[in-house]
Design an enzyme around this catalytic site. Sequence first.
Site, PDB file in Angstrom:
ATOM      1  N   ARG A   1      12.767   5.079  -0.380  1.00 28.22           N
ATOM      2  CA  ARG A   1      12.504   5.971   0.740  1.00 28.22           C
ATOM      3  C   ARG A   1      13.199   5.400   1.981  1.00 28.22           C
ATOM      4  O   ARG A   1      12.693   4.497   2.632  1.00 28.22           O
ATOM      5  CB  ARG A   1      10.989   6.074   0.961  1.00 28.22           C
TER       6      ARG A   1
ATOM      7  N   HIS B   1       7.638   7.184   6.111  1.00 24.93           N
ATOM      8  CA  HIS B   1       6.771   8.014   5.269  1.00 24.93           C
ATOM      9  C   HIS B   1       6.764   9.462   5.757  1.00 24.93           C
ATOM     10  O   HIS B   1       6.946  10.397   4.988  1.00 24.93           O
ATOM     11  CB  HIS B   1       5.355   7.437   5.278  1.00 24.93           C
TER      12      HIS B   1
ATOM     13  N   TYR C   1       6.176  -2.523   8.294  1.00 29.56           N
ATOM     14  CA  TYR C   1       5.917  -3.082   6.963  1.00 29.56           C
ATOM     15  C   TYR C   1       7.180  -3.326   6.133  1.00 29.56           C
ATOM     16  O   TYR C   1       7.085  -3.736   4.981  1.00 29.56           O
ATOM     17  CB  TYR C   1       4.957  -2.180   6.178  1.00 29.56           C
TER      18      TYR C   1
END
Length: 382
Positions: free
Chosen positions: A268, A272, A281
């Site tokens: 990805r 998100h 993160y």
Amino acid sequence: MTVLEQPRRTPPPQWHPRVDPASLLPDPEPYRLLGTPAARDLDPELLHRLHAELLRGRRYNRQATALTQQGRLAVYPSSTGQEACQIAAALALRPQDWLFPSYRDTLAVVARGVDPAQALTLLRGDWHHGYDVREHRIAPLSTPLATQLPHAVGLAHAARLKGDDTVALALVGDGGTSEGDFHEALNFAAVWQAPVVFLVQNNGFAISVPLEKQSAAPSLAHKAVGYGMPGRLVDGNDAPAVLTVLSEAVERARSGGGPTLIEAVTYRVDAHTNADDATRYRDADEVETWRAHDPLVLLERELRERGRYDEARVRAAEEAAEAMAADLRERMNADPELDPMDLFRHVFAEPTPQLREQQALLGAELAAEAEAGPATGTGARR
């Protein structure tokens, strides 16, 4: 009682597994075609079609992301970097088959034929998901994780009982494999030998949770063995490889071979959603490493190395993608005309007495406002 007097014990019956577990195990490395000798046998027309679809998909992701920044979309879970999985999922199906997407699979919905603007209706915050599920044979985009998987199994099992030549393809992310619905769907699918294929797009993160904190399995594809179905592992950024593996699994299911679990290893690239800060993160170096393994980069490299890269065809595909994006912008910039009475439509086949009463009350309020006119400040609703 002496040793000689003890009763003779009957040895337990020998256990034989119903299925050889080794036959269900995925390959130790993800299946790849691009950059391998096997790529020479790939149809150049197929490569050009995949390339055009990837260009269109990348442009769609960028335009939808821009619409969120302009306030025209409430949210958009981008599939940038995962386009090969999305395109292959749409192309692997026949017209009679069904697609069961998750919220990140808008591009797969568009690639299967849904109008690009209609595919964004749910993400715009409208009361419905925007397209006719029966016409397109695509279930609504599923926001709750993995809830679409049991639905796919149910439809596939029903089609098998009716004798229909139908396969269901269910898409889910790596985070969805941690849900109970995932277990229930795979267990029932294997027991019933339902004609369904599960495609896990392992993009590395369930929002901010990396895969190693979700599962200790060697791969997600290895989970298939526990349910009694084959597992396949594929490079999710290798478009022809994903299409090949999916097509084989779909036709296996169609011929009565039962379900397959496929893990596509991808990444990805974007956050998100537009509401997520991915820098909290993961670091930029990790993202850049995966950009070098971008599905468009891999496919363009293959076309160039084989002397098949056609500048005119690529330019035409880019222009078509840009035209799609322009049309999407124009239509999403128009405010929708909303009818408050839609609140009562499509709730029940036969409206309940309470629903009819509420509908009448709202109708009376709207009629009173219309009669009073806009001067009251409550008319002309949108």
